[in-house]
Scaffold this motif. Structure first.
Motif: not given
Ligand code: GLN
Length: 275
Positions: A89-91, A181-187, A195-197, A202-205, A233-235
């Protein structure tokens, strides 16, 4: 070695891999001692550095996120257990809860839906914010749902939280007052570091432009939103225009909200005809 010296040494070594070396050192040592960071700092003269600290430090130096080493991350007013099966979880994501607090003001949402719940962060933060609310967290990962269910238990929220294995809101019955909703949204082709590595892909892309999941979710929202309700909705910081267009196609009212860094981070969608 004294706690103070161990923290200084560790922070110096962590400087090459972390933007917050001193904080990391404190969190790892507190974890090794089984005390809170606050207790560590208050009681440092009475404490000794345990052997386990070096193991945690080595894992951090190898790039593992702090939250996966300590197994916890604070979010809003709650503390969550996290594993590599869930996004940390992110701030920034607290912006969604802030938007909901503003929207409902003196009212409270009764039924909450969290799509892509992961650790349960958004649903459980909302249930702790509104003591009479109940809700459902949906995730496509059963491993994530196990983490979320454990968090609901630990936080004493399990009687108000249901968890459901599913593909976004496919098969869900509304209406909900609050949808988070915090969906994956990275291209897909974005190069990441840090950290993201270590976090679940599935939670990122989300496809070539990071919009694939918004395209799936947007048409589901009108039938799920209760009158007077809202979806937060997170973007990504550069997705306000593109995601707003997808929501507008569904006849939803839309406003944007920034995170503490000043980036567009949250879209608030409301049922047609209601501000
Ligand atoms: N905000 C996260 C990041 O940039 C992405 C989270 C997400 O895709 N939902 O690391």
């Amino acid at each position: 070695m004294s706690v103070a010296q161990a923290l200084r040494d560790a922070a110096a070594r962590l400087e090459t891999i972390s933007g917050t070396p001193r904080l990391d050192a404190e969190l790892l040592l507190a974890h090794a001692l089984g005390v809170s960071r606050n207790d560590l700092l208050m009681r440092q003269r009475d404490l000794r550095v345990p052997p386990g600290f070096n193991l945690f430090l080595d894992r951090r130096l190898a790039g593992e996120p702090i939250a996966y080493i300590t197994g916890t991350r604070d979010f809003w007013t709650i503390s969550l257990h996290v594993t590599p099966d869930v996004l940390i979880p992110r701030p920034d994501t607290e912006t969604l809860i802030e938007a909901a607090v503003d929207h409902f003001s003196k009212r409270a949402p009764a039924h909450v839906l969290d799509l892509g719940t992961g650790s349960g962060a958004l649903l459980l933060a909302a249930l702790s914010q509104w003591p009479l609310a109940s809700g459902v967290g949906v995730d496509v990962s059963s491993a994530a749902l196990a983490v979320a269910r454990g968090n609901a238990q630990r936080l004493g929220l399990a009687d108000r939280a249901d968890f459901h294995l599913g593909d976004w809101a496919e098969g869900m019955e509304g209406p909900f007052d609050l949808i988070l909703i915090n969906p994956p949204y990275i291209a897909r082709n974005v190069l990441l570091s840090g950290d993201v590595l270590h976090e679940p892909d599935g939670a990122l892309f989300a496809g070539a432009e990071g919009l694939d999941d918004y395209r799936r979710i947007a048409p589901m929202l009108p039938r799920l939103l209760a009158p007077g309700g809202m979806a937060a909705i997170e973007i990504g910081y550069d997705q306000r225009v593109s995601v707003s267009a997808l929501l507008a196609e569904q006849g939803l009212g839309i406003s944007a909200r920034r995170d503490l860094a000043g980036h567009d981070r949250c879209l608030v969608a409301t049922p047609a005809g209601l501000a």
